[in-house]
Scaffold this motif. Structure first.
Motif, PDB file in Angstrom:
ATOM      1  N   GLU A  89       0.794  -1.227   0.000  1.00  0.00           N
ATOM      2  CA  GLU A  89       0.000   0.000   0.000  1.00  0.00           C
ATOM      3  C   GLU A  89       0.828   1.280   0.000  1.00  0.00           C
ATOM      4  O   GLU A  89       0.363   2.317  -0.479  1.00  0.00           O
ATOM      5  N   MET A  90       2.060   1.210   0.546  1.00  0.00           N
ATOM      6  CA  MET A  90       2.848   2.428   0.702  1.00  0.00           C
ATOM      7  C   MET A  90       4.168   2.420  -0.061  1.00  0.00           C
ATOM      8  O   MET A  90       4.786   3.466  -0.252  1.00  0.00           O
ATOM      9  N   GLY A  91       4.616   1.238  -0.478  1.00  0.00           N
ATOM     10  CA  GLY A  91       5.880   1.152  -1.192  1.00  0.00           C
ATOM     11  C   GLY A  91       6.957   0.495  -0.342  1.00  0.00           C
ATOM     12  O   GLY A  91       6.729   0.139   0.822  1.00  0.00           O
ATOM     13  N   PRO A  92       8.151   0.303  -0.909  1.00  0.00           N
ATOM     14  CA  PRO A  92       9.246  -0.357  -0.187  1.00  0.00           C
ATOM     15  C   PRO A  92       9.570   0.348   1.128  1.00  0.00           C
ATOM     16  O   PRO A  92       9.667   1.573   1.181  1.00  0.00           O
ATOM     17  N   ILE A  93       9.746  -0.433   2.177  1.00  0.00           N
ATOM     18  CA  ILE A  93      10.051   0.119   3.497  1.00  0.00           C
ATOM     19  C   ILE A  93      11.516   0.567   3.543  1.00  0.00           C
ATOM     20  O   ILE A  93      12.423  -0.208   3.245  1.00  0.00           O
ATOM     21  N   ASP A  94      11.730   1.809   3.922  1.00  0.00           N
ATOM     22  CA  ASP A  94      13.083   2.347   4.066  1.00  0.00           C
ATOM     23  C   ASP A  94      13.614   2.192   5.486  1.00  0.00           C
ATOM     24  O   ASP A  94      14.801   1.922   5.690  1.00  0.00           O
ATOM     25  N   VAL A  95      12.737   2.401   6.463  1.00  0.00           N
ATOM     26  CA  VAL A  95      13.136   2.355   7.870  1.00  0.00           C
ATOM     27  C   VAL A  95      12.082   1.606   8.666  1.00  0.00           C
ATOM     28  O   VAL A  95      10.881   1.820   8.473  1.00  0.00           O
ATOM     29  N   TRP A  96      12.544   0.741   9.580  1.00  0.00           N
ATOM     30  CA  TRP A  96      11.639   0.055  10.505  1.00  0.00           C
ATOM     31  C   TRP A  96      12.101   0.385  11.916  1.00  0.00           C
ATOM     32  O   TRP A  96      13.234   0.091  12.300  1.00  0.00           O
ATOM     33  N   ILE A  97      11.228   0.980  12.725  1.00  0.00           N
ATOM     34  CA  ILE A  97      11.568   1.380  14.090  1.00  0.00           C
ATOM     35  C   ILE A  97      10.742   0.560  15.078  1.00  0.00           C
ATOM     36  O   ILE A  97       9.512   0.629  15.078  1.00  0.00           O
ATOM     37  N   ASN A  98      11.400  -0.215  15.918  1.00  0.00           N
ATOM     38  CA  ASN A  98      10.738  -1.024  16.933  1.00  0.00           C
ATOM     39  C   ASN A  98      10.668  -0.259  18.252  1.00  0.00           C
ATOM     40  O   ASN A  98      11.698   0.097  18.834  1.00  0.00           O
ATOM     41  N   VAL A  99       9.440  -0.010  18.734  1.00  0.00           N
ATOM     42  CA  VAL A  99       9.242   0.720  19.991  1.00  0.00           C
ATOM     43  C   VAL A  99       8.306  -0.031  20.939  1.00  0.00           C
ATOM     44  O   VAL A  99       8.414   0.097  22.155  1.00  0.00           O
ATOM     45  N   ALA A 100       7.395  -0.831  20.427  1.00  0.00           N
ATOM     46  CA  ALA A 100       6.331  -1.440  21.233  1.00  0.00           C
ATOM     47  C   ALA A 100       6.884  -2.285  22.382  1.00  0.00           C
ATOM     48  O   ALA A 100       7.883  -2.985  22.236  1.00  0.00           O
ATOM     49  N   PHE A 101       6.217  -2.214  23.531  1.00  0.00           N
ATOM     50  CA  PHE A 101       6.605  -3.037  24.676  1.00  0.00           C
ATOM     51  C   PHE A 101       5.429  -3.156  25.641  1.00  0.00           C
ATOM     52  O   PHE A 101       4.450  -2.428  25.565  1.00  0.00           O
ATOM     53  N   SER A 102       5.582  -4.072  26.588  1.00  0.00           N
ATOM     54  CA  SER A 102       4.686  -4.148  27.720  1.00  0.00           C
ATOM     55  C   SER A 102       5.510  -4.550  28.928  1.00  0.00           C
ATOM     56  O   SER A 102       6.700  -4.870  28.799  1.00  0.00           O
ATOM     57  N   SER A 103       4.908  -4.510  30.118  1.00  0.00           N
ATOM     58  CA  SER A 103       5.688  -4.812  31.310  1.00  0.00           C
ATOM     59  C   SER A 103       4.772  -5.127  32.483  1.00  0.00           C
ATOM     60  O   SER A 103       3.544  -4.981  32.414  1.00  0.00           O
ATOM     61  N   VAL A 104       5.391  -5.557  33.570  1.00  0.00           N
ATOM     62  CA  VAL A 104       4.704  -5.783  34.839  1.00  0.00           C
ATOM     63  C   VAL A 104       5.548  -5.167  35.944  1.00  0.00           C
ATOM     64  O   VAL A 104       6.727  -5.507  36.087  1.00  0.00           O
ATOM     65  N   PHE A 105       4.977  -4.244  36.709  1.00  0.00           N
ATOM     66  CA  PHE A 105       5.659  -3.691  37.878  1.00  0.00           C
ATOM     67  C   PHE A 105       5.343  -4.584  39.074  1.00  0.00           C
ATOM     68  O   PHE A 105       4.226  -4.575  39.599  1.00  0.00           O
ATOM     69  N   ALA A 106       6.317  -5.356  39.498  1.00  0.00           N
ATOM     70  CA  ALA A 106       6.119  -6.267  40.622  1.00  0.00           C
ATOM     71  C   ALA A 106       7.438  -6.941  40.951  1.00  0.00           C
ATOM     72  O   ALA A 106       8.352  -6.999  40.124  1.00  0.00           O
ATOM     73  N   LYS A 107       7.542  -7.453  42.174  1.00  0.00           N
ATOM     74  CA  LYS A 107       8.654  -8.326  42.492  1.00  0.00           C
ATOM     75  C   LYS A 107       8.510  -9.610  41.686  1.00  0.00           C
ATOM     76  O   LYS A 107       7.401 -10.062  41.400  1.00  0.00           O
ATOM     77  N   PHE A 108       9.634 -10.202  41.319  1.00  0.00           N
ATOM     78  CA  PHE A 108       9.603 -11.402  40.479  1.00  0.00           C
ATOM     79  C   PHE A 108       8.717 -12.485  41.078  1.00  0.00           C
ATOM     80  O   PHE A 108       7.961 -13.156  40.364  1.00  0.00           O
ATOM     81  N   GLN A 109       8.778 -12.671  42.402  1.00  0.00           N
ATOM     82  CA  GLN A 109       7.989 -13.727  43.042  1.00  0.00           C
ATOM     83  C   GLN A 109       6.492 -13.506  42.907  1.00  0.00           C
ATOM     84  O   GLN A 109       5.702 -14.441  43.070  1.00  0.00           O
ATOM     85  N   ASP A 110       6.079 -12.266  42.592  1.00  0.00           N
ATOM     86  CA  ASP A 110       4.657 -11.947  42.472  1.00  0.00           C
ATOM     87  C   ASP A 110       4.150 -11.968  41.032  1.00  0.00           C
ATOM     88  O   ASP A 110       2.972 -11.702  40.785  1.00  0.00           O
ATOM     89  N   ILE A 111       5.030 -12.229  40.075  1.00  0.00           N
ATOM     90  CA  ILE A 111       4.639 -12.256  38.660  1.00  0.00           C
ATOM     91  C   ILE A 111       4.240 -13.678  38.269  1.00  0.00           C
ATOM     92  O   ILE A 111       5.002 -14.632  38.476  1.00  0.00           O
ATOM     93  N   GLU A 112       3.051 -13.818  37.698  1.00  0.00           N
ATOM     94  CA  GLU A 112       2.592 -15.130  37.244  1.00  0.00           C
ATOM     95  C   GLU A 112       3.335 -15.534  35.968  1.00  0.00           C
ATOM     96  O   GLU A 112       3.727 -14.677  35.174  1.00  0.00           O
ATOM     97  N   PRO A 113       3.530 -16.835  35.748  1.00  0.00           N
ATOM     98  CA  PRO A 113       4.252 -17.289  34.552  1.00  0.00           C
ATOM     99  C   PRO A 113       3.684 -16.726  33.251  1.00  0.00           C
ATOM    100  O   PRO A 113       4.436 -16.319  32.356  1.00  0.00           O
ATOM    101  N   GLU A 114       2.355 -16.687  33.129  1.00  0.00           N
ATOM    102  CA  GLU A 114       1.761 -16.187  31.887  1.00  0.00           C
ATOM    103  C   GLU A 114       1.994 -14.677  31.716  1.00  0.00           C
ATOM    104  O   GLU A 114       2.098 -14.187  30.585  1.00  0.00           O
ATOM    105  N   GLU A 115       2.105 -13.938  32.830  1.00  0.00           N
ATOM    106  CA  GLU A 115       2.402 -12.510  32.756  1.00  0.00           C
ATOM    107  C   GLU A 115       3.836 -12.287  32.288  1.00  0.00           C
ATOM    108  O   GLU A 115       4.098 -11.410  31.460  1.00  0.00           O
ATOM    109  N   PHE A 116       4.751 -13.075  32.826  1.00  0.00           N
ATOM    110  CA  PHE A 116       6.156 -12.952  32.417  1.00  0.00           C
ATOM    111  C   PHE A 116       6.323 -13.335  30.945  1.00  0.00           C
ATOM    112  O   PHE A 116       7.025 -12.669  30.188  1.00  0.00           O
ATOM    113  N   GLU A 117       5.638 -14.403  30.559  1.00  0.00           N
ATOM    114  CA  GLU A 117       5.718 -14.866  29.168  1.00  0.00           C
ATOM    115  C   GLU A 117       5.174 -13.818  28.206  1.00  0.00           C
ATOM    116  O   GLU A 117       5.780 -13.536  27.163  1.00  0.00           O
ATOM    117  N   ARG A 118       4.045 -13.214  28.552  1.00  0.00           N
ATOM    118  CA  ARG A 118       3.449 -12.207  27.679  1.00  0.00           C
ATOM    119  C   ARG A 118       4.358 -10.975  27.550  1.00  0.00           C
ATOM    120  O   ARG A 118       4.547 -10.463  26.446  1.00  0.00           O
TER     121      ARG A 118
END
Length: 352
Positions: free
Chosen positions: A90-119
């Motif tokens: 739709e737009m033509g050959p890509i000249d630049v690709w910028i990766n910015v997307a992220f997610s996170s969990v604010f918690a102590k490691f012991q309080d993070i569920e496996p599926e939360e860490f995986e996601r």
């Protein structure tokens, strides 16, 4: 030249270029697409939240660029691949690709569920891997293009309460270094570079999954997302460097960790937990106490923009960024000052 985050000569260097930005609907990604719009780029906006994406497209157009929206969950390779193919169709050959997307969990490691860490790992690490793979697959036939990774000082120096995010950012750094060396060994015309960011005033501190008693906050000093955006766009136009550092805290954290990592461990053990939280009752608590944006976008129905809740504490400029972008000039200037000082001292001695 006055301390600034980009050179005047860099302006318009991305005009009419097709630039992909993941995580484009909010935070740093949102500020990046506005900066690209001001430079006249053709911007492909990739994220999950439809309302945020639509508002980001309006921002790009208002700034002077062109934009199209491509919904995709960066955790899933097939969605990223299909988005990349649609962008080129739709737009033509890509000249630049910028990766910015992220997610996170604010918690102590012991309080993070496996599926939360995986996601968190899938979005914040594999999202960059999938974006990089799709970009390289599309760019290889042309043997040209640029990939920019929005990194973090936390890819060098981990802190408490962010084990999932820090682990992902360390992984991004290692992965990117490996790919960069492979491209160099091939003599490829494709560049890949990283911009290591400091604490930034974005909506993430209201969005991310939090299990803290206090309200999450970036570790001061805090920078506005436009500081990060200008540095990322500069790197997109000047990708020959391995990486750029943004903010004095990023530079000091990386350098101090090289010299005395054990000392930093002890310092962060004393200060790292408290410094990432605003005491309850000190500010209005707007943070999402549910799952945050871990599983679903928070800007599906509302546009949150680029800025978070810390405008009154955030810096809009960083002289250190100019030094990072112009190391050679800074070293030459420093050498000139030193030589002048030596000469002046010699002349004073001779005049006695």
């Amino acid at each position: 030249m006055a301390a600034n985050d980009a050179t005047a000569g860099n302006h318009n260097s991305l005009r009419d270029k097709v630039v992909v930005v993941t995580g484009a609907s909010g935070g740093v990604g949102r500020a990046v697409v506005r900066e690209l719009g001001a430079q006249g780029a053709k911007v492909a906006l990739v994220a999950r939240g439809t309302t945020g994406l639509g508002a980001a497209a309006v921002d790009v157009g208002a700034a002077g660029g062109q934009a199209r929206v491509f919904e995709a969950d960066l955790a899933h390779y097939e969605e990223v691949r299909q988005a990349g193919e649609r962008i080129e169709a739709e737009m033509g050959p890509i000249d630049v690709w910028i990766n910015v997307a992220f997610s996170s969990v604010f918690a102590k490691f012991q309080d993070i569920e496996p599926e939360e860490f995986e996601r968190t790992t899938k979005v914040t690490y594999l999202g960059y891997v999938w974006g990089t793979k799709v970009a390289l697959d599309l760019m290889r036939s042309r043997n040209r293009g640029t990939i920019v990774q929005a990194g973090s000082a936390l890819s060098y120096r981990s802190i408490p309460l962010q084990s999932a995010y820090c682990g992902a950012k360390h992984a991004v750094k290692g992965f990117t270094e490996s790919v960069r060396v492979e491209l160099m060994s091939e003599g490829s015309g494709i560049d890949i570079t990283t911009v290591q960011l400091p604490a930034v005033n974005t909506p993430q501190f209201d969005w991310v999954r939090s299990k803290l008693r206090g309200r999450p906050q970036p570790v001061p000093p805090i920078y506005q997302p436009e500081v990060a955006a200008r540095a990322i766009v500069f790197a997109a136009a000047h990708p020959e460097r391995k990486e750029y550092w943004v903010g004095i805290t990023t530079a000091l954290s990386i350098l101090a960790n090289r010299v005395a990592p054990a000392v930093l461990d002890r310092y962060l053990a004393r200060t790292g937990v408290k410094s990432q939280q605003v005491e309850e009752g000190k500010q209005p608590d707007t943070v999402d106490r549910g799952s945050g944006n871990l599983w679903e976008p928070k800007d599906e129905w509302n546009d949150y923009g680029a800025h978070g809740a810390f405008d009154d504490r955030a810096h809009g400029r960083s002289p250190q960024v100019w030094l990072s972008q112009h190391r050679r000039q800074a070293l030459l200037a420093g050498a000139g000052v030193a030589a002048t000082a030596v000469l002046a001292r010699t002349l004073r001695r001779r005049s006695r």
